[in-house]
Design an enzyme around this catalytic site. Structure first.
Site, PDB file in Angstrom:
ATOM      1  N   GLU A   1       0.833  -1.204   0.000  1.00 53.07           N
ATOM      2  CA  GLU A   1       0.000   0.000   0.000  1.00 53.07           C
ATOM      3  C   GLU A   1       0.871   1.258   0.000  1.00 53.07           C
ATOM      4  O   GLU A   1       2.095   1.189   0.144  1.00 53.07           O
ATOM      5  CB  GLU A   1      -0.950  -0.044   1.208  1.00 53.07           C
ATOM      6  CG  GLU A   1      -1.914  -1.218   1.094  1.00 53.07           C
ATOM      7  CD  GLU A   1      -2.981  -1.254   2.168  1.00 53.07           C
ATOM      8  OE1 GLU A   1      -2.887  -0.522   3.178  1.00 53.07           O
ATOM      9  OE2 GLU A   1      -3.939  -2.044   1.994  1.00 53.07           O
TER      10      GLU A   1
ATOM     11  N   GLU B   1      -1.474 -10.370  -5.724  1.00 50.94           N
ATOM     12  CA  GLU B   1      -1.365 -11.278  -6.872  1.00 50.94           C
ATOM     13  C   GLU B   1      -0.770 -10.599  -8.082  1.00 50.94           C
ATOM     14  O   GLU B   1      -0.107 -11.216  -8.896  1.00 50.94           O
ATOM     15  CB  GLU B   1      -2.709 -11.946  -7.188  1.00 50.94           C
ATOM     16  CG  GLU B   1      -3.892 -11.028  -7.388  1.00 50.94           C
ATOM     17  CD  GLU B   1      -4.605 -10.663  -6.086  1.00 50.94           C
ATOM     18  OE1 GLU B   1      -3.948 -10.135  -5.173  1.00 50.94           O
ATOM     19  OE2 GLU B   1      -5.842 -10.853  -6.004  1.00 50.94           O
TER      20      GLU B   1
ATOM     21  N   CYS C   1      -9.684  -9.102  -6.743  1.00 50.47           N
ATOM     22  CA  CYS C   1     -10.415  -7.942  -7.260  1.00 50.47           C
ATOM     23  C   CYS C   1     -10.474  -8.001  -8.787  1.00 50.47           C
ATOM     24  O   CYS C   1      -9.733  -8.768  -9.433  1.00 50.47           O
ATOM     25  CB  CYS C   1      -9.761  -6.646  -6.795  1.00 50.47           C
ATOM     26  SG  CYS C   1      -8.260  -6.211  -7.680  1.00 50.47           S
TER      27      CYS C   1
HETATM   28  N1  THU Z   1      -5.963  -6.641  -2.182  1.00 54.70           N
HETATM   29  C1  THU Z   1      -5.146  -7.557  -2.774  1.00 54.70           C
HETATM   30  O1  THU Z   1      -3.937  -7.609  -2.484  1.00 54.70           O
HETATM   31  N2  THU Z   1      -5.684  -8.409  -3.656  1.00 54.70           N
HETATM   32  C2  THU Z   1      -6.997  -8.398  -4.029  1.00 54.70           C
HETATM   33  O2  THU Z   1      -7.362  -9.082  -4.971  1.00 54.70           O
HETATM   34  C3  THU Z   1      -7.965  -7.600  -3.277  1.00 54.70           C
HETATM   35  C4  THU Z   1      -7.376  -6.509  -2.483  1.00 54.70           C
HETATM   36  C5  THU Z   1      -5.384  -5.678  -1.257  1.00 54.70           C
HETATM   37  C6  THU Z   1      -5.323  -4.279  -1.789  1.00 54.70           C
HETATM   38  C7  THU Z   1      -5.298  -3.452  -0.529  1.00 54.70           C
HETATM   39  O3  THU Z   1      -3.945  -3.369  -0.105  1.00 54.70           O
HETATM   40  C8  THU Z   1      -6.065  -4.300   0.469  1.00 54.70           C
HETATM   41  O4  THU Z   1      -6.143  -5.602  -0.073  1.00 54.70           O
HETATM   42  C9  THU Z   1      -7.471  -3.781   0.756  1.00 54.70           C
HETATM   43  O5  THU Z   1      -8.164  -3.567  -0.415  1.00 54.70           O
END
Ligand code: THU
Length: 163
Positions: free
Chosen positions: A64, A75, A112
């Site tokens: 982040e 991923e 996501c």
């Molecule tokens: N996140 C992922 O690493 N992979 C996903 O497919 C969904 C979301 C992370 C992004 C962010 O750092 C945190 O999860 C909350 O959205």
């Protein structure tokens, strides 16, 4: 006019012991990778492990940033690293696991939309399916046969080939 059904099947695994040693290893690595996440803003920790055809496993965790959109999902960190280090080696499987700062997640965490799109790019490129393992810190696991299943009616390079 007609209605069209688009369906897909996934495998639900109640206990990780039902899987092969190599599948268990991939999932356990992705679970361990959640502890390497840099996620001070969301407190949501995601780990990923990409298995290549040459046997190598490339890992990633979500990263982040104070400027929120500058961060990246686990991923995509993993698959971009895999493709940049081994551009000509096919991807066999991707494991994705999630956990939270405040509590342990015991259900499969699903990728996501942007990650589905990014993963699909490599599946289309290699013309071979990429298996997906989804899990939480513990609990049941979902196995999906190919990325395409996670993104019906997708936009891919196939649309661009005739331009
Ligand atoms: N996140 C992922 O690493 N992979 C996903 O497919 C969904 C979301 C992370 C992004 C962010 O750092 C945190 O999860 C909350 O959205």
């Amino acid at each position: 006019m007609k209605r069209i059904d688009i369906t897909f099947n996934l495998t639900e695994v109640e206990n990780i012991d039902e899987l092969s040693q190599s599948e268990q290893e991939l999932i356990n690595i992705s679970r361990r990778m959640t502890t390497q996440a840099y996620a001070p803003y969301s407190g949501f920790y995601v780990g990923s492990a990409v298995l290549l055809e040459n046997g190598k496993i490339i890992t990633g965790s979500n990263q982040e940033n104070a400027a929120y959109p500058s961060g990246l999902c686990a991923e995509r960190v993993a698959v971009f690293a895999a493709s940049s280090q081994y551009p000509d080696v096919k991807i066999k499987a991707v494991a994705i696991s999630g956990n939270a700062k405040s509590h342990n997640i015991s259900h499969p965490v699903t990728p996501c939309g942007a990650c589905r799109q990014a993963l699909l790019e490599y599946e289309v490129k290699q013309e071979d399916p990429v298996k997906v393992f989804l899990s939480g810190h513990s609990g049941k696991i979902y196995i999906i046969d190919k990325i395409q299943d996670l993104l019906p009616l997708s936009f891919t390079s196939r649309e661009l080939t005739d331009l």
